[in-house]
Design a protein around this motif. Structure first.
Motif, PDB file in Angstrom:
ATOM      1  N   LEU A 166       8.188  36.194  19.579  1.00 13.48           N
ATOM      2  CA  LEU A 166       7.877  37.600  19.333  1.00 13.48           C
ATOM      3  C   LEU A 166       6.612  37.713  18.498  1.00 13.48           C
ATOM      4  N   GLY A 167       5.681  38.598  18.910  1.00 17.19           N
ATOM      5  CA  GLY A 167       4.435  38.792  18.181  1.00 17.19           C
ATOM      6  C   GLY A 167       4.135  40.255  17.922  1.00 17.19           C
ATOM      7  N   SER A 168       3.438  40.529  16.818  1.00 18.07           N
ATOM      8  CA  SER A 168       3.182  41.901  16.377  1.00 18.07           C
ATOM      9  C   SER A 168       1.770  42.368  16.669  1.00 18.07           C
ATOM     10  N   GLU A 169       1.659  43.640  17.017  1.00 19.85           N
ATOM     11  CA  GLU A 169       0.401  44.380  16.976  1.00 19.85           C
ATOM     12  C   GLU A 169       0.621  45.586  16.077  1.00 19.85           C
ATOM     13  N   ILE A 170      -0.463  46.097  15.511  1.00 15.09           N
ATOM     14  CA  ILE A 170      -0.340  47.262  14.637  1.00 15.09           C
ATOM     15  C   ILE A 170      -1.282  48.349  15.144  1.00 15.09           C
ATOM     16  N   CYS A 171      -0.730  49.406  15.658  1.00 14.67           N
ATOM     17  CA  CYS A 171      -1.406  50.638  16.070  1.00 14.67           C
ATOM     18  C   CYS A 171      -2.695  50.394  16.834  1.00 14.67           C
ATOM     19  N   ALA A 172      -3.846  50.552  16.173  1.00 13.97           N
ATOM     20  CA  ALA A 172      -5.152  50.524  16.840  1.00 13.97           C
ATOM     21  C   ALA A 172      -5.427  49.225  17.567  1.00 13.97           C
ATOM     22  N   GLU A 173      -4.726  48.150  17.228  1.00  9.14           N
ATOM     23  CA  GLU A 173      -4.961  46.875  17.897  1.00  9.14           C
ATOM     24  C   GLU A 173      -4.642  46.963  19.386  1.00  9.14           C
ATOM     25  N   MET A 174      -3.699  47.829  19.750  1.00 20.19           N
ATOM     26  CA  MET A 174      -3.382  48.009  21.166  1.00 20.19           C
ATOM     27  C   MET A 174      -4.519  48.702  21.907  1.00 20.19           C
ATOM     28  N   TRP A 175      -5.273  49.545  21.208  1.00 20.36           N
ATOM     29  CA  TRP A 175      -6.352  50.318  21.829  1.00 20.36           C
ATOM     30  C   TRP A 175      -7.648  49.517  21.932  1.00 20.36           C
ATOM     31  N   ASN A 176      -7.671  48.345  21.322  1.00 20.90           N
ATOM     32  CA  ASN A 176      -8.890  47.532  21.287  1.00 20.90           C
ATOM     33  C   ASN A 176      -9.062  46.754  22.585  1.00 20.90           C
ATOM     34  N   PRO A 177     -10.319  46.574  23.059  1.00 18.39           N
ATOM     35  CA  PRO A 177     -10.516  45.822  24.311  1.00 18.39           C
ATOM     36  C   PRO A 177     -10.074  44.359  24.224  1.00 18.39           C
ATOM     37  N   ARG A 178     -10.001  43.794  23.016  1.00 14.66           N
ATOM     38  CA  ARG A 178      -9.498  42.430  22.863  1.00 14.66           C
ATOM     39  C   ARG A 178      -8.204  42.479  22.025  1.00 14.66           C
ATOM     40  N   SER A 179      -7.183  43.111  22.578  1.00 13.94           N
ATOM     41  CA  SER A 179      -5.919  43.264  21.872  1.00 13.94           C
ATOM     42  C   SER A 179      -5.272  41.898  21.633  1.00 13.94           C
ATOM     43  N   PRO A 180      -4.603  41.736  20.501  1.00 15.33           N
ATOM     44  CA  PRO A 180      -3.937  40.454  20.214  1.00 15.33           C
ATOM     45  C   PRO A 180      -2.906  40.057  21.261  1.00 15.33           C
ATOM     46  N   HIS A 181      -2.290  41.036  21.944  1.00 14.33           N
ATOM     47  CA  HIS A 181      -1.236  40.659  22.909  1.00 14.33           C
ATOM     48  C   HIS A 181      -1.797  39.844  24.080  1.00 14.33           C
ATOM     49  N   ILE A 182      -3.098  39.894  24.303  1.00 12.26           N
ATOM     50  CA  ILE A 182      -3.687  39.128  25.406  1.00 12.26           C
ATOM     51  C   ILE A 182      -3.527  37.628  25.153  1.00 12.26           C
ATOM     52  N   ASP A 183      -4.005  37.168  23.992  1.00  7.62           N
ATOM     53  CA  ASP A 183      -3.880  35.741  23.661  1.00  7.62           C
ATOM     54  C   ASP A 183      -2.424  35.355  23.432  1.00  7.62           C
ATOM     55  N   MET A 184      -1.659  36.258  22.826  1.00  8.46           N
ATOM     56  CA  MET A 184      -0.255  35.926  22.588  1.00  8.46           C
ATOM     57  C   MET A 184       0.475  35.703  23.910  1.00  8.46           C
ATOM     58  N   GLY A 185       0.190  36.553  24.887  1.00  8.73           N
ATOM     59  CA  GLY A 185       0.844  36.411  26.178  1.00  8.73           C
ATOM     60  C   GLY A 185       0.473  35.112  26.866  1.00  8.73           C
ATOM     61  N   LEU A 186      -0.794  34.711  26.753  1.00  6.56           N
ATOM     62  CA  LEU A 186      -1.233  33.450  27.359  1.00  6.56           C
ATOM     63  C   LEU A 186      -0.582  32.236  26.709  1.00  6.56           C
ATOM     64  N   ASP A 187      -0.130  32.402  25.467  1.00 10.61           N
ATOM     65  CA  ASP A 187       0.506  31.284  24.776  1.00 10.61           C
ATOM     66  C   ASP A 187       2.032  31.369  24.828  1.00 10.61           C
ATOM     67  N   GLY A 188       2.545  32.247  25.685  1.00 12.23           N
ATOM     68  CA  GLY A 188       3.982  32.257  25.904  1.00 12.23           C
ATOM     69  C   GLY A 188       4.779  33.245  25.093  1.00 12.23           C
ATOM     70  N   VAL A 189       4.153  34.078  24.267  1.00 12.04           N
ATOM     71  CA  VAL A 189       4.894  35.118  23.552  1.00 12.04           C
ATOM     72  C   VAL A 189       5.485  36.080  24.585  1.00 12.04           C
ATOM     73  N   GLU A 190       6.766  36.355  24.468  1.00 10.37           N
ATOM     74  CA  GLU A 190       7.453  37.162  25.475  1.00 10.37           C
ATOM     75  C   GLU A 190       7.720  38.590  25.025  1.00 10.37           C
ATOM     76  N   ILE A 191       7.765  38.824  23.725  1.00 10.86           N
ATOM     77  CA  ILE A 191       8.055  40.164  23.201  1.00 10.86           C
ATOM     78  C   ILE A 191       6.900  40.587  22.310  1.00 10.86           C
ATOM     79  N   PHE A 192       6.279  41.715  22.657  1.00 13.45           N
ATOM     80  CA  PHE A 192       5.185  42.274  21.865  1.00 13.45           C
ATOM     81  C   PHE A 192       5.692  43.547  21.187  1.00 13.45           C
ATOM     82  N   THR A 193       5.292  43.733  19.942  1.00 19.53           N
ATOM     83  CA  THR A 193       5.710  44.937  19.224  1.00 19.53           C
ATOM     84  C   THR A 193       4.479  45.653  18.688  1.00 19.53           C
TER      85      THR A 193
END
Length: 713
Positions: A166-193
């Motif tokens: 499970l990995g976290s994002e905080i508000c504006a990070e989702m709106w960013n063109p390089r959101s953290p969930h991109i790299d997290m997903g490539l490394d196998g993170v299955e739950i994004f918050t």
């Protein structure tokens, strides 16, 4: 090993610096999440202290009390056996960060600081916080002794439980063109918050839903979105919209506008659905792994799934139901008004009701608030009932009907002068009758003449309206006197009208200037547009007319038909044979639809006079010549710059449009301008000359060609 996880996200009506109330709402959300079987609970951004603390974030007290609340949460039996993900400010190495704190069974697992801050529009996060600028880097954070004697991971990493990651994002990070969930997903993170404090703007909800869906549409995964809701103590209204998605499909939708202080959304989802989805789409995984950097993980001896869960049903995709802009205007400002009223300690609202579109829209929003309150009470919302009883000062009162409740909470006042028409008087009276407000009719001529008498006695001159031979300065001053007297009387009646009726408390004065009028300063400084709060100050005239049409049908208010049909007028100049001779659009020199477009170009597209002209010659090319477009642009910027000083005193308004000119927080521009704009206007004039020369040359060539063509037999 289990494969189905039950997760919870929520929307909380937090209030800046209300640590006790915020704690209670957080605990309630965790309790509800656990009762529905959730093993992880996500809350809004900065939920412990409230997002809107602003410069209170500079104060050590805010950090101290946030830690004290965190201690209470960790020690509460309610938080056992569930991973709790809460938001609060934290100081690390003397630097202040906006953080997520994840804890389980009285032990902090991880502190994750925000990496991409919001610093646009109403957001000023760089003013109070620093971004975490070290991706995939973790440091030791020494916990305060009041929490526990230990160090915990602080930085960019994720939680690895026994069954998932499970990995976290905080508000504006989702709106960013390089959101953290991109790299997290490539490394196998299955739950994004994502914990957010995303405020309401008209037509914005669809953007959020699109971002949440797209976050898991390409690479799969579960996405939880939590949001703040309610009035956090400012002009903004946070509109909830908590949601849960899997593999690009929404499976749980929270309310966008509601009177509930705590809303918890729970979904049970199958981790194998993520793995199957990714397995099908990851055609060349070796390329992904050769390009990415591994995400750091904190291992947690805990499972989000529970044993044998084959029989446990999972949430299925749903179709999101979006509100129309008219419904948003009906619901958002109404919820904001209720939060403001119940937290202000006042007993209701007072509105100068003129019978025009703007004040009628404000009245309808208050009526919509009463409709929502009655519905919440019918739905057994005990908090709403207690708040209503406290506001009206009667612990036995139980509203049954919106009109009846409106009579307790809402006073409307028509303030006539000799320049007022019978039609506006009738429209105001009929609308007040249909919504049930306590309505007052009064004439202010005596007060206006008294003030003018003082001036004449001192200066020895009597000003006249233009139609009676006065100059422009006299005409404007006579209009402003009427408007300012209305403001004084509005506050007098707000303070004492309940006293005169034998009831306790005072009233909040509501303003009713729309966003388009504020753009040009088409109102009198310190007139009846000056109020305590303004629910329509961020809404365009075009949207308000559509809103009134919606109210006509939805709330069954036929009085609004004549309001919509009437031309907008201030009624500050003498009538002509009993009829209105003054209209707003004639006074402003442009239509409201033109103003809305100009406002968007000025604020959203960042256009100065010249660039605005260059865009409008194409937009208005079929209806206006380049000279006419230039004249409109120059006229707007003259009016804008002459009246910009009014924005420093504009009533705090509900924020609904991102072209708002509100100087208080949103529009940081000067208020003293060179109103001639000599350089800018010269560039426009040069371009107009070029257009004329081009047009003349083209016409000449066409004429010569046509002449040659007609010479053939």
């Amino acid at each position: 090993m289990g494969r189905k996880v039950t997760l919870a996200t929520c929307s909380l009506n937090q209030w800046a610096l209300d640590f006790q109330g915020n704690l209670s709402r957080v605990l309630k959300s965790i309790e509800v999440a656990k009762s529905k079987g959730a093993r992880y609970r996500l809350g809004p951004e900065l939920e412990i202290c409230g997002y809107g603390c602003a410069d209170h974030f500079y104060e050590s007290d805010t950090l101290l009390h946030s830690l004290q609340v965190l201690k209470e949460l960790m020690q509460s039996p309610i938080t056992t056996d569930i991973i709790c993900d809460v938001g609060m400010p934290i100081m690390h190495h003397n630097v202040r960060y906006n953080c997520r704190v994840l804890f389980l069974n009285k032990k902090i697992l991880l502190i994750r600081p925000k990496m991409l801050l919001a610093n646009y529009g109403n957001n000023r996060e760089f003013r109070w916080f620093s971004p975490w600028t070290q991706p995939r880097h973790v440091e030791d954070y020494f916990l305060p002794r009041m929490i526990q004697e230990a160090t915990v991971p602080f930085g960019d990493c994720v939680l690895s439980t026994i069954d998932t990651c499970l990995g976290s994002e905080i508000c504006a990070e989702m709106w960013n063109p390089r959101s953290p969930h991109i790299d997290m997903g490539l490394d196998g993170v299955e739950i994004f918050t994502n914990s957010s404090a995303s405020y309401h703007e008209l037509r914005k909800a669809e953007q959020r839903v699109m971002l949440v869906r797209s976050a898991t549409n390409k690479s799969g995964g579960i996405y939880l979105f939590a949001n703040q809701k309610g009035c956090d103590g400012d002009r903004l209204y946070y509109d909830g919209c908590a949601m849960i998605a899997i593999n690009g499909e929404i499976v749980a939708q929270g309310a966008q506008f509601t009177m509930d202080d705590v809303e918890v959304l729970v979904a049970t989802l199958d981790l194998e659905d993520i793995r199957s989805y990714r397995g099908e789409r990851s055609c060349k995984p070796i390329l992904h792994y050769s390009m990415k950097i591994l995400i750091l993980k904190v291992k947690v001896d805990f499972m989000l799934s529970v044993g044998e869960d084959v029989s446990l049903p999972t949430n299925q995709p749903i179709r999101w139901r979006f509100h129309t802009p008219e419904e948003e205007i009906s619901l958002g400002p109404a919820c904001w008004l209720w939060d403001y009223l119940r937290r202000s300690g006042q007993a209701g609202f007072l509105l100068p009701l003129s019978g025009g579109v703007d004040s009628s829209s404000t009245a309808c929003i208050v009526y919509s608030m009463c409709v929502l309150l009655c519905q919440a009470i019918r739905d057994d919302n005990h908090q709403v009932l207690e708040d209503v009883q406290r506001v009206v000062g009667d612990t036995s009162y139980r509203p049954e009907d919106p009109q009846e409740l409106c009579g307790h909470l809402f006073t409307t006042c028509y303030m006539a002068t000799e320049n007022s028409s019978e039609s506006t008087y009738s429209r105001a009276r009929e609308l007040a009758s249909q919504i049930g407000s306590y309505h007052i009719n009064l004439n202010i001529d005596m007060a206006v003449k008294g003030i003018l008498g003082i001036f004449s006695m001192v200066m020895g001159k009597v000003p006249q309206f233009r139609v009676n031979g006065g100059c422009a300065r006299e005409n404007l001053a006579l209009q402003n006197i009427q408007a300012r007297v209305r403001m004084v009387l509005a506050y007098l009646f707000a303070q004492l009208s309940l006293w005169a009726r034998g009831r306790p408390g005072g009233l909040l004065v509501l303003g009713s200037a729309n966003v388009d009028e504020s753009l040009t300063g088409y109102f009198t400084k310190y007139d009846c547009s000056s109020a305590d709060i303004n629910p329509i100050g961020g809404i365009s005239k075009t949207d308000l007319k559509s809103f009134l049409q919606f109210c006509t049908d939805h709330f069954h208010l036929p009085a609004l038909r004549s309001v919509i049909a009437a031309p907008p007028t201030a009624e500050l100049e003498p009538l002509a044979n009993g009829q209105v001779s003054q209209t707003d659009e004639a006074d402003m020199g442009m239509t409201y639809s033109e103003l809305s477009l100009i406002g968007r170009l000025r604020k959203i597209s960042k256009c100065g006079p010249y660039s605005m002209f260059c865009k409008l010659i194409h937009t208005w090319g079929e209806s206006c010549s380049p000279s006419q477009v230039a004249a409109k642009v120059k006229h707007f910027f003259r009016m804008y710059s002459v009246n910009r000083h009014k924005m420093t005193t504009v009533t705090p308004s509900y924020h609904a449009e991102n072209y708002s000119p509100d100087d208080n927080r949103f529009d940081l521009r000067p208020f003293l301008y060179n109103t001639r704009w000599s350089w800018q206007f010269r560039c426009i004039d040069d371009q107009v000359t070029c257009f004329h020369m081009l047009f003349s040359s083209t016409s000449m060539l066409l004429s010569e060609s046509y002449g040659n063509w007609t010479s053939f037999p």
